[in-house]
Design a protein around this motif. Sequence first.
Motif, PDB file in Angstrom:
ATOM      1  N   PRO A  29      -2.658  -4.098  -2.443  1.00 34.17           N
ATOM      2  CA  PRO A  29      -2.589  -2.828  -1.706  1.00 34.17           C
ATOM      3  C   PRO A  29      -3.939  -2.116  -1.699  1.00 34.17           C
ATOM      4  O   PRO A  29      -4.653  -2.115  -2.700  1.00 34.17           O
ATOM      5  CB  PRO A  29      -1.555  -2.018  -2.479  1.00 34.17           C
ATOM      6  CG  PRO A  29      -1.490  -2.625  -3.829  1.00 34.17           C
ATOM      7  CD  PRO A  29      -1.854  -4.065  -3.660  1.00 34.17           C
TER       8      PRO A  29
ATOM      9  N   ILE B 122      -5.471   1.635  -0.652  1.00 34.28           N
ATOM     10  CA  ILE B 122      -5.200   3.003  -0.219  1.00 34.28           C
ATOM     11  C   ILE B 122      -6.493   3.802  -0.309  1.00 34.28           C
ATOM     12  O   ILE B 122      -7.443   3.404  -0.970  1.00 34.28           O
ATOM     13  CB  ILE B 122      -4.073   3.668  -1.041  1.00 34.28           C
ATOM     14  CG1 ILE B 122      -4.381   3.635  -2.525  1.00 34.28           C
ATOM     15  CG2 ILE B 122      -2.735   2.978  -0.755  1.00 34.28           C
ATOM     16  CD1 ILE B 122      -3.320   4.301  -3.393  1.00 34.28           C
TER      17      ILE B 122
ATOM     18  N   ALA C 224       0.838  -1.205   0.000  1.00 36.18           N
ATOM     19  CA  ALA C 224       0.000   0.000   0.000  1.00 36.18           C
ATOM     20  C   ALA C 224       0.869   1.250   0.000  1.00 36.18           C
ATOM     21  O   ALA C 224       0.567   2.231  -0.689  1.00 36.18           O
ATOM     22  CB  ALA C 224      -0.934  -0.006   1.205  1.00 36.18           C
TER      23      ALA C 224
ATOM     24  N   ALA D 153      -9.344  -4.281   2.645  1.00 33.55           N
ATOM     25  CA  ALA D 153      -7.998  -4.755   2.973  1.00 33.55           C
ATOM     26  C   ALA D 153      -8.019  -6.090   3.714  1.00 33.55           C
ATOM     27  O   ALA D 153      -7.061  -6.864   3.621  1.00 33.55           O
ATOM     28  CB  ALA D 153      -7.265  -3.705   3.805  1.00 33.55           C
TER      29      ALA D 153
END
Length: 102
Positions: A57, A59, A16, A51
């Motif tokens: 990743p 974000i 991330a 997540a």
Amino acid sequence: MTFERRRPPLEMTAAAQALAKHAQRVYSEIGLNLVIGEIAEGGGTDAAFAALKTKAPVIERFGLRGFGAHSNDAEYVDMDSIVPRLYLAARMIMDVSQGKHE
């Protein structure tokens, strides 16, 4: 009193962080600075649920700049942030889909 864990924290992983740094480079191409938060600030985010289900990743905070989020009478959006954030989102989608973010 009952404590219920409803919103997990969004953890900063190495993947991330690398993706966020790519976003920072993309944003700098148009002369703007994207701040990457290195320290958890608390609060809940739907991104944390994503997540939990992937090793990819995750974000967040690509939204528009503004103030007073979720308030009844004080929320506003900085109109000058619309075009740069659309550019960032479009470039990130293109770069990730083409493997250019690594």
